[in-house]
Design an enzyme around this catalytic site. Sequence first.
Site, PDB file in Angstrom:
ATOM      1  N   ILE A  15       5.149 -14.549  22.134  1.00 41.12           N
ATOM      2  CA  ILE A  15       6.254 -13.724  22.595  1.00 41.12           C
ATOM      3  C   ILE A  15       6.944 -14.486  23.724  1.00 41.12           C
ATOM      4  O   ILE A  15       6.353 -15.362  24.347  1.00 41.12           O
ATOM      5  CB  ILE A  15       5.811 -12.298  23.051  1.00 41.12           C
ATOM      6  N   ASP A  16       8.198 -14.156  23.970  1.00 41.37           N
ATOM      7  CA  ASP A  16       8.978 -14.883  24.970  1.00 41.37           C
ATOM      8  C   ASP A  16       8.372 -14.749  26.357  1.00 41.37           C
ATOM      9  O   ASP A  16       7.734 -13.735  26.680  1.00 41.37           O
ATOM     10  CB  ASP A  16      10.417 -14.335  25.049  1.00 41.37           C
ATOM     11  N   LYS A  17       8.623 -15.747  27.171  1.00 43.06           N
ATOM     12  CA  LYS A  17       8.279 -15.645  28.591  1.00 43.06           C
ATOM     13  C   LYS A  17       8.973 -14.398  29.150  1.00 43.06           C
ATOM     14  O   LYS A  17      10.133 -14.120  28.832  1.00 43.06           O
ATOM     15  CB  LYS A  17       8.789 -16.900  29.311  1.00 43.06           C
TER      16      LYS A  17
END
Length: 208
Positions: A15-17
């Site tokens: 998942i994105d930062k």
Amino acid sequence: LEENGLPRFGMVHRIDKNTTGLLVLAKTPRAMTDLAKQFFNHTVHRRYIALVWGDFEENEGTIRGHVGRHQRFRKLFTTYPDGEYGKEAITHYKVLERFNYVTLVECRLETGRTHQIRVHMQFIGHPLFNDDFYGGDKIVKGTIFSKYKQFVDNCFALCQRQALHAKELGFIHPATKQPILFESFLPDDMLAVIEKWRKYSENKNDIG
């Protein structure tokens, strides 16, 4: 095993930062292969909760548009509606709650491209609240009153990232072959900012 005797875990998807919520780690190469195949075949159930700018005319919809790296700004991704670049991406969304100038939505991913929800929502004019990559970290909708600007700044201070949470993740267990579903509660920063907008929309005239 790693050299120190600890098991090596495989990251099946990321998942994105600054996005919170669920992700999958495989403990064995066999599990890694099996899970990767499920993601590739788009059979994994993934549901996200996002707070986005603007109101929606409809209660649900589907966004289709290839997602790929921006041609000029390489750390950004963008939507290519004609499909000349990038990879196919499909996001289904449903309105959960409306707060006049922002909306709480549920997004179900059919594909899992990098930054998919963030770029798809930007593409239809609803960038994620406080998303500094895709234009959500400034006032996109609302009034010109300084009281409102202060209110939004206070909201940004409460949730200092894109308001996106990976809430549900479901797949077929690689060993038992049984369907399993995991759920993750919304984190405190998103809960706080949602509650602030909820109160604001109920008492709109007090803030302007």
